[in-house]
Design a protein around this motif. Structure first.
Motif, PDB file in Angstrom:
ATOM      1  N   TYR A   1      -7.135  -4.912  -5.071  1.00 47.45           N
ATOM      2  CA  TYR A   1      -6.782  -3.490  -5.630  1.00 47.45           C
ATOM      3  C   TYR A   1      -6.956  -3.761  -7.258  1.00 47.45           C
TER       4      TYR A   1
ATOM      5  N   VAL B   1       0.779  -1.280  -0.202  1.00 45.57           N
ATOM      6  CA  VAL B   1      -0.002  -0.060  -0.158  1.00 45.57           C
ATOM      7  C   VAL B   1       0.712   1.313  -0.021  1.00 45.57           C
TER       8      VAL B   1
ATOM      9  N   GLY C   1      -6.039   0.659   3.298  1.00 47.78           N
ATOM     10  CA  GLY C   1      -5.197  -0.270   2.617  1.00 47.78           C
ATOM     11  C   GLY C   1      -4.228  -0.923   3.817  1.00 47.78           C
TER      12      GLY C   1
ATOM     13  N   MET D   1     -11.545  -2.238  -1.794  1.00 49.39           N
ATOM     14  CA  MET D   1     -10.864  -2.437  -0.351  1.00 49.39           C
ATOM     15  C   MET D   1     -12.002  -1.959   0.754  1.00 49.39           C
TER      16      MET D   1
END
Length: 217
Positions: free
Chosen positions: A150, A35, A134, A180
């Motif tokens: 993602y 992330v 995330g 997400m």
């Protein structure tokens, strides 16, 4: 033959022992690196997009917003109120357009548009959501699952945008972020009694819903 008196040891009463339960060890949280990497890539691509845009050369430095930034300055707010590049530059960088995908076969735009943003405001809003959602999910589920989530969610969002917005240009990671968000809300509902971020989680979801009424992507 009668029994003799019981000894103190025999007469003593012992409390029942509490039953022993086995609690399996909790898995160690994953180290979140994917992330933050996505965050860096998105910011770097936005900076490169502004470099390619070069507002002073294409529009005139007197019309650019924050002209002191040089070629990184923004287009006039009448052209882009989100403090970003022109639509021509976004198209050059890989923005999603139904015409280019269907008629010219540029299917790669279904993926490239996920990494672009229409402006600084758009970028900041999406990156705040990305970091908040995330990092928590990657710690819980690992980089592989979150990476697939993602990309696939972003691709699905691009498909829906190309089908429903055939006359508009689309950029941004909102489709990926909604995927997400769905994963986070699923975990929230499953573990409602132990989840500590109920209010912030729902607030972010509400903000992303409102965002879709103001811009696409």
């Amino acid at each position: 033959m009668g029994k003799g008196p019981r000894s103190d040891l025999e007469a003593a009463t012992y409390p029942d022992r509490a039953p022993q339960y086995f609690y399996p060890p909790q898995p160690k949280p994953w180290f979140p690196w994917l992330v933050p990497t996505i965050f860096i890539v998105d910011v770097a691509l936005f900076a490169y997009t502004m470099y390619v845009n070069d507002c002073p050369s294409t529009t005139g430095i007197d019309l650019c917003v924050f002209p002191s930034l040089g070629r990184f300055s923004f287009q006039p707010l009448s052209q882009n109120p989100l403090f970003g590049p022109s639509t021509t530059t976004l198209e050059l960088m890989g923005a999603l357009e139904w015409r280019l995908v269907v008629k010219k076969g540029e299917w790669w735009r279904l993926f490239s548009c996920i990494w672009l943003h229409a402006g600084a405001i758009h970028l900041i809003a999406n990156m705040m959501s990305l970091l908040f959602i995330g990092v928590r999910l990657e710690q819980e589920f690992g980089f592989l699952k979150i990476g697939l989530l993602y990309v696939l969610s972003g691709f699905g969002g691009s498909l829906l945008s190309s089908l429903n917005l055939q006359s508009a240009m689309s950029v941004g990671a909102s489709g990926a972020l909604f995927g997400m968000l769905g994963a986070m809300l699923s975990e929230l509902l499953t573990n409602w009694t132990i989840y500590s971020n109920k209010v912030p989680s729902n607030y972010i979801f509400f903000c992303k819903i409102c965002e879709q009424f103001t811009h696409q992507g």
